[in-house]
Design a protein around this motif. Structure first.
Motif, PDB file in Angstrom:
ATOM      1  N   ARG A  54      33.748  35.179  60.254  1.00 41.43           N
ATOM      2  CA  ARG A  54      33.280  35.653  61.555  1.00 41.43           C
ATOM      3  C   ARG A  54      34.344  35.358  62.603  1.00 41.43           C
ATOM      4  N   ILE A  55      34.652  36.377  63.408  1.00 39.04           N
ATOM      5  CA  ILE A  55      35.689  36.291  64.431  1.00 39.04           C
ATOM      6  C   ILE A  55      35.029  36.309  65.804  1.00 39.04           C
ATOM      7  N   GLY A  56      35.399  35.359  66.658  1.00 36.63           N
ATOM      8  CA  GLY A  56      34.915  35.365  68.029  1.00 36.63           C
ATOM      9  C   GLY A  56      33.883  34.288  68.309  1.00 36.63           C
ATOM     10  N   HIS A  57      33.302  34.370  69.490  1.00 33.17           N
ATOM     11  CA  HIS A  57      32.325  33.380  69.957  1.00 33.17           C
ATOM     12  C   HIS A  57      30.920  33.709  69.477  1.00 33.17           C
ATOM     13  N   GLY A  58      30.029  32.729  69.551  1.00 33.35           N
ATOM     14  CA  GLY A  58      28.654  32.941  69.124  1.00 33.35           C
ATOM     15  C   GLY A  58      28.590  33.213  67.632  1.00 33.35           C
ATOM     16  N   ARG A  59      27.842  34.215  67.252  1.00 32.72           N
ATOM     17  CA  ARG A  59      27.736  34.571  65.834  1.00 32.72           C
ATOM     18  C   ARG A  59      29.012  35.220  65.323  1.00 32.72           C
ATOM     19  N   GLY A  60      29.787  35.801  66.215  1.00 32.12           N
ATOM     20  CA  GLY A  60      31.069  36.396  65.844  1.00 32.12           C
ATOM     21  C   GLY A  60      30.926  37.733  65.134  1.00 32.12           C
ATOM     22  N   LEU A  61      32.015  38.465  65.119  1.00 31.09           N
ATOM     23  CA  LEU A  61      32.049  39.747  64.423  1.00 31.09           C
ATOM     24  C   LEU A  61      32.370  39.506  62.957  1.00 31.09           C
ATOM     25  N   PRO A  62      31.564  40.054  62.052  1.00 29.24           N
ATOM     26  CA  PRO A  62      31.833  39.830  60.631  1.00 29.24           C
ATOM     27  C   PRO A  62      33.047  40.620  60.161  1.00 29.24           C
ATOM     28  N   ARG A  63      33.908  39.940  59.432  1.00 33.46           N
ATOM     29  CA  ARG A  63      35.055  40.585  58.797  1.00 33.46           C
ATOM     30  C   ARG A  63      35.125  40.089  57.363  1.00 33.46           C
ATOM     31  N   ILE A  64      35.410  40.994  56.457  1.00 34.89           N
ATOM     32  CA  ILE A  64      35.452  40.654  55.042  1.00 34.89           C
ATOM     33  C   ILE A  64      36.914  40.605  54.601  1.00 34.89           C
ATOM     34  N   PRO A  65      37.364  39.445  54.101  1.00 30.43           N
ATOM     35  CA  PRO A  65      38.747  39.337  53.629  1.00 30.43           C
ATOM     36  C   PRO A  65      38.981  40.212  52.399  1.00 30.43           C
ATOM     37  N   ASP A  66      40.182  40.751  52.300  1.00 30.45           N
ATOM     38  CA  ASP A  66      40.564  41.595  51.172  1.00 30.45           C
ATOM     39  C   ASP A  66      40.354  40.864  49.844  1.00 30.45           C
ATOM     40  N   VAL A  67      40.672  39.573  49.815  1.00 32.19           N
ATOM     41  CA  VAL A  67      40.511  38.799  48.579  1.00 32.19           C
ATOM     42  C   VAL A  67      39.040  38.701  48.169  1.00 32.19           C
ATOM     43  N   ALA A  68      38.117  38.705  49.140  1.00 34.64           N
ATOM     44  CA  ALA A  68      36.694  38.650  48.827  1.00 34.64           C
ATOM     45  C   ALA A  68      36.230  39.958  48.187  1.00 34.64           C
ATOM     46  N   ILE A  69      36.754  41.073  48.683  1.00 26.76           N
ATOM     47  CA  ILE A  69      36.411  42.381  48.109  1.00 26.76           C
ATOM     48  C   ILE A  69      36.948  42.476  46.683  1.00 26.76           C
ATOM     49  N   THR A  70      38.191  42.058  46.495  1.00 27.37           N
ATOM     50  CA  THR A  70      38.808  42.093  45.172  1.00 27.37           C
ATOM     51  C   THR A  70      38.042  41.211  44.191  1.00 27.37           C
ATOM     52  N   ALA A  71      37.662  40.009  44.633  1.00 29.31           N
ATOM     53  CA  ALA A  71      36.909  39.092  43.771  1.00 29.31           C
ATOM     54  C   ALA A  71      35.546  39.680  43.416  1.00 29.31           C
ATOM     55  N   TYR A  72      34.882  40.296  44.375  1.00 30.53           N
ATOM     56  CA  TYR A  72      33.583  40.919  44.110  1.00 30.53           C
ATOM     57  C   TYR A  72      33.732  42.028  43.069  1.00 30.53           C
ATOM     58  N   LEU A  73      34.748  42.867  43.238  1.00 30.62           N
ATOM     59  CA  LEU A  73      34.967  43.959  42.290  1.00 30.62           C
ATOM     60  C   LEU A  73      35.271  43.439  40.891  1.00 30.62           C
ATOM     61  N   LYS A  74      36.041  42.356  40.801  1.00 30.27           N
ATOM     62  CA  LYS A  74      36.347  41.766  39.488  1.00 30.27           C
ATOM     63  C   LYS A  74      35.082  41.273  38.809  1.00 30.27           C
ATOM     64  N   ARG A  75      34.199  40.640  39.578  1.00 31.05           N
ATOM     65  CA  ARG A  75      32.949  40.098  39.005  1.00 31.05           C
ATOM     66  C   ARG A  75      31.982  41.191  38.581  1.00 31.05           C
ATOM     67  N   HIS A  76      32.045  42.346  39.239  1.00 32.80           N
ATOM     68  CA  HIS A  76      31.042  43.380  39.004  1.00 32.80           C
ATOM     69  C   HIS A  76      31.596  44.661  38.402  1.00 32.80           C
ATOM     70  N   THR A  77      32.774  44.591  37.832  1.00 31.59           N
ATOM     71  CA  THR A  77      33.377  45.758  37.192  1.00 31.59           C
ATOM     72  C   THR A  77      33.482  45.471  35.699  1.00 31.59           C
ATOM     73  N   THR A  78      33.023  46.433  34.916  1.00 33.93           N
ATOM     74  CA  THR A  78      33.165  46.293  33.465  1.00 33.93           C
ATOM     75  C   THR A  78      34.250  47.248  32.999  1.00 33.93           C
ATOM     76  N   CYS A  79      34.965  46.805  32.036  1.00 36.00           N
ATOM     77  CA  CYS A  79      36.044  47.610  31.490  1.00 36.00           C
ATOM     78  C   CYS A  79      35.588  48.193  30.152  1.00 36.00           C
ATOM     79  N   CYS A  80      35.798  49.458  30.000  1.00 28.43           N
ATOM     80  CA  CYS A  80      35.435  50.117  28.740  1.00 28.43           C
ATOM     81  C   CYS A  80      36.669  50.192  27.855  1.00 28.43           C
ATOM     82  N   THR A  81      36.514  49.691  26.662  1.00 28.98           N
ATOM     83  CA  THR A  81      37.610  49.786  25.702  1.00 28.98           C
ATOM     84  C   THR A  81      37.115  50.564  24.487  1.00 28.98           C
ATOM     85  N   THR A  82      37.987  51.394  23.991  1.00 33.68           N
ATOM     86  CA  THR A  82      37.632  52.164  22.795  1.00 33.68           C
ATOM     87  C   THR A  82      38.388  51.605  21.609  1.00 33.68           C
ATOM     88  N   SER A  83      37.739  51.582  20.500  1.00 32.25           N
ATOM     89  CA  SER A  83      38.377  51.060  19.281  1.00 32.25           C
ATOM     90  C   SER A  83      38.874  52.161  18.414  1.00 32.25           C
TER      91      SER A  83
END
Length: 78
Positions: free
Chosen positions: A49-78
């Motif tokens: 959060r940026i600013g005074h009071g509750r602040g403006l929410p900002r999401i760090p790039d690393v948080a988005i990348t980490a979320y995608l890694k946790r919730h992305t499945t990779c399909c592999t073919t044999s």
């Protein structure tokens, strides 16, 4: 740390370009703004959060990348 570096805001802090608005994050995750807000509230998506009071929410790039890694499945073919 160098005081000149600290004054410029580059002393290890997250750069402005590395922070995204809720709408930008929704676009990147291809979901709705309310969904991003739910992810933030539940703790699934880290928020800074940026600013005074509750602040403006900002999401760090690393948080988005980490979320995608946790919730992305990779399909592999044999």
């Amino acid at each position: 740390m160098n005081s000149e570096t600290d004054r410029k805001g580059t002393g290890g802090a997250v750069e402005k370009a590395d922070l995204h608005t809720v709408a930008e994050t929704a676009q990147r995750l291809r979901c709705s703004v309310p969904t991003v807000r739910r992810l933030m509230k539940s703790g699934e998506l880290a928020v800074t959060r940026i600013g005074h009071g509750r602040g403006l929410p900002r999401i760090p790039d690393v948080a988005i990348t980490a979320y995608l890694k946790r919730h992305t499945t990779c399909c592999t073919t044999s």
